[in-house]
Design a protein around this motif. Structure first.
Motif, short mmCIF file in Angstrom:
data_model
loop_
_atom_site.label_atom_id
_atom_site.label_comp_id
_atom_site.label_asym_id
_atom_site.label_seq_id
_atom_site.Cartn_x
_atom_site.Cartn_y
_atom_site.Cartn_z
N THR A 219 0.86 -1.18 0.00
CA THR A 219 0.00 0.00 0.00
C THR A 219 0.89 1.23 0.00
OG1 THR A 219 -1.75 -1.13 1.22
CG2 THR A 219 -1.80 1.28 1.23
N PRO A 220 0.70 2.17 -0.92
CA PRO A 220 1.61 3.32 -0.98
C PRO A 220 1.43 4.27 0.20
CG PRO A 220 -0.24 3.60 -2.50
CD PRO A 220 -0.35 2.22 -1.95
N ASP A 221 2.54 4.64 0.80
CA ASP A 221 2.54 5.65 1.85
C ASP A 221 2.86 7.03 1.28
OD1 ASP A 221 2.05 3.94 4.17
OD2 ASP A 221 4.07 3.14 3.78
N GLN A 222 3.76 7.07 0.29
CA GLN A 222 4.15 8.35 -0.30
C GLN A 222 4.62 8.13 -1.73
OE1 GLN A 222 6.88 9.72 2.68
NE2 GLN A 222 8.47 8.25 2.17
N VAL A 223 4.32 9.13 -2.55
CA VAL A 223 4.68 9.08 -3.98
C VAL A 223 5.38 10.39 -4.32
CG1 VAL A 223 3.83 8.86 -6.34
CG2 VAL A 223 2.65 7.65 -4.49
N VAL A 224 6.52 10.29 -5.00
CA VAL A 224 7.27 11.47 -5.42
C VAL A 224 7.16 11.59 -6.93
CG1 VAL A 224 9.47 12.68 -5.34
CG2 VAL A 224 8.88 11.07 -3.52
N VAL A 225 6.74 12.77 -7.40
CA VAL A 225 6.43 12.98 -8.81
C VAL A 225 7.27 14.15 -9.35
CG1 VAL A 225 4.57 13.41 -10.47
CG2 VAL A 225 4.04 12.30 -8.28
N PRO A 226 7.92 13.98 -10.49
CA PRO A 226 8.58 15.13 -11.13
C PRO A 226 7.53 16.17 -11.50
CG PRO A 226 9.30 13.06 -12.10
CD PRO A 226 8.12 12.74 -11.25
N ALA A 234 -0.95 16.54 -10.81
CA ALA A 234 -2.39 16.66 -10.56
C ALA A 234 -3.11 15.35 -10.85
CB ALA A 234 -2.97 17.79 -11.40
N GLY A 235 -2.74 14.69 -11.96
CA GLY A 235 -3.38 13.42 -12.28
C GLY A 235 -3.06 12.33 -11.30
N VAL A 236 -1.78 12.19 -10.96
CA VAL A 236 -1.37 11.16 -10.01
C VAL A 236 -1.98 11.42 -8.64
CG1 VAL A 236 0.61 10.22 -8.75
CG2 VAL A 236 0.76 10.55 -11.22
N ALA A 237 -1.93 12.67 -8.19
CA ALA A 237 -2.46 13.00 -6.87
C ALA A 237 -3.96 12.73 -6.79
CB ALA A 237 -2.17 14.47 -6.55
N THR A 344 12.33 7.73 4.06
CA THR A 344 11.67 6.56 3.48
C THR A 344 11.67 5.35 4.41
OG1 THR A 344 13.76 5.87 2.43
CG2 THR A 344 12.27 7.27 1.13
N LYS A 345 12.38 5.45 5.51
CA LYS A 345 12.48 4.30 6.42
C LYS A 345 11.11 3.92 6.95
CE LYS A 345 16.20 4.46 8.68
NZ LYS A 345 17.29 4.82 9.63
N GLY A 346 10.80 2.63 6.87
CA GLY A 346 9.55 2.13 7.40
C GLY A 346 8.34 2.44 6.54
N ALA A 347 8.53 2.97 5.34
CA ALA A 347 7.42 3.38 4.48
C ALA A 347 7.51 2.72 3.12
CB ALA A 347 7.40 4.90 4.31
N CYS A 348 6.39 2.66 2.44
CA CYS A 348 6.34 2.25 1.03
C CYS A 348 6.34 3.52 0.19
CB CYS A 348 5.10 1.41 0.76
SG CYS A 348 4.89 0.98 -1.00
N THR A 349 7.43 3.74 -0.53
CA THR A 349 7.62 4.97 -1.30
C THR A 349 7.73 4.65 -2.78
OG1 THR A 349 8.83 5.95 0.57
CG2 THR A 349 9.09 7.00 -1.59
N VAL A 350 7.07 5.46 -3.60
CA VAL A 350 7.15 5.29 -5.05
C VAL A 350 7.73 6.57 -5.66
CG1 VAL A 350 5.89 4.87 -7.19
CG2 VAL A 350 5.13 3.78 -5.06
N ALA A 351 8.72 6.41 -6.52
CA ALA A 351 9.24 7.53 -7.30
C ALA A 351 8.86 7.32 -8.75
CB ALA A 351 10.76 7.63 -7.17
N VAL A 352 8.28 8.33 -9.37
CA VAL A 352 7.91 8.24 -10.78
C VAL A 352 9.10 8.67 -11.63
CG1 VAL A 352 6.35 9.08 -12.58
CG2 VAL A 352 5.48 8.70 -10.25
#
Length: 370
Positions: A219-226, A234-237, A344-352
């Motif tokens: 389950t995503p905790d945080q997503v980083v978007v260029p 806006a679309g991803v958020a 990012t420790k302890g989290a599920c992080t996604v970088a686009v």
């Protein structure tokens, strides 16, 4: 009510998305037709068939995307804690996410409007996205590009059959040139980010992130978007906040072009730093979009400014450790993580990873450096 961007008066109605009710739907009227635009408490959904329609169109080779893979980052090799995943839009059609929004924007045009052709402006990736989408639909496209755009991007835009019109960034307005062509030839304008159909097409990135992580039991905790103009953000958020309300969305921008990050802090649209420069050519805009900022101001948790040397390091890491070719703007979210800008420790992080259309000479110079 009115939607930011001067797109017309809106009438509220009701709609559902994926079996879940959204708070409302907005129909935007203009001189030609009414375009339904679903709007929920988390921002803009989309057009005639909703964002789910963009996903249904997304069959490989026919829709707004080819379902790019999500993969682990190898956090230990990178010195990053937690579970880090990369959404590899560098493997998308045309080598960047931009095909998604371009295709969906063209798909939403009335047939008679689309048949007359389209006009767009771009420094490269949106140019290729619109050119390829127009080729798929069999309609003409004219793209206004700066003279200093990477040669690779200019050449690939022409290869997709589009006419390229050059302009000088310092002395000419690309919007004015494109609109003059559109008015003269009766063509539809496909803007690079500040349009609901563009945002919705880019939002399929967020839907795929959620779906692909679910298949991995995450389950995503945080997503980083260029972030450039803010359409991808806006679309991803919008998609992520609907499916995972607790997820935090962050943006990464080049130093000096962190206009959205500063706008989030001030609550109003700020401009990039005069005279600033960056190797991240795909992300260099003067100010956030009016519609995109209205969405991102509500949904984005914060932003990070990333320097060119940090971007270079991320491109080297992606190539040597992950065997991925990234352009500078496409590497900036990964750069933010490698530089330790986000815990990012302890989290599920996604970088686009938003694009891989690197200039060959620059890429060779960067990956061969010590």
């Amino acid at each position: 009510m009115r939607v930011p961007g001067g797109v017309g008066d809106c009438v509220l109605a009701r709609e559902s998305f994926g079996g879940r009710a959204l708070p409302g739907r907005v129909r935007i009227a203009d001189d030609r037709h009414i375009v339904p635009l679903s709007v929920g408490r988390h921002g803009v959904w989309n057009s005639r068939a909703g964002l789910s329609g963009a996903v249904r169109q997304g069959r490989p080779g026919s829709g707004p995307g080819n379902g790019c893979a999500i993969r682990g980052c190898g956090g230990r090799r990178a010195g990053i804690g937690g579970r880090v995943f990369l959404k590899c839009e560098s493997l998308q059609h045309i080598g960047a996410f931009k095909f998604r929004g371009a295709f969906w924007a063209l798909a939403c045009l009335d047939d008679d409007v689309r048949s007359r052709g389209v006009v767009a402006w771009s420094s490269g990736n949106h140019a290729q996205g619109v050119a390829m989408a127009a080729q798929r639909f069999g309609v003409p496209a004219t793209i206004v590009m700066p003279h200093d755009a990477p040669a690779l991007k200019r050449d690939r835009t022409r290869r997709f059959g589009a006419e390229v019109v050059g302009y000088d960034r310092a002395t000419e307005s690309r919007e004015d040139i494109a609109c003059a062509i559109a008015n003269r030839e009766g063509r539809a304008v496909v803007p690079p980010f500040d349009h609901p159909h563009i945002i919705a097409g880019q939002g399929t990135v967020g839907l795929e992130i959620a779906q692909q992580l679910a298949e991995l039991g995450e389950t995503p905790d945080q997503v980083v978007v260029p972030c450039g103009g803010g359409g991808l953000t806006a679309g991803v958020a919008t998609a992520m906040k609907h499916l995972h309300p607790a997820a935090r969305i962050y943006i990464a921008e080049p130093e000096g072009f962190d206009d959205t990050t500063r706008s989030l802090r001030s609550g109003q649209r700020e401009k990039s730093v005069p005279g600033a420069s960056s190797i991240c050519d795909a992300l260099l805009v003067e100010t956030p979009g009016e519609l995109t900022f209205a969405i991102n101001h509500r949904l984005v948790a914060g932003g990070m400014a990333v320097g060119d040397e940090e971007v270079r390091a991320a491109m080297r890491f992606a190539f040597t450790e992950l065997k991925l070719v990234l352009e500078p703007g496409g590497a900036i979210a990964l750069a933010a993580l490698l530089a330790g800008r986000l815990e990012t420790k302890g989290a599920c992080t996604v970088a686009v990873l938003s694009g891989g259309n690197a200039d060959p000479g620059l890429f060779s110079e960067i990956v061969s450096a010590d």
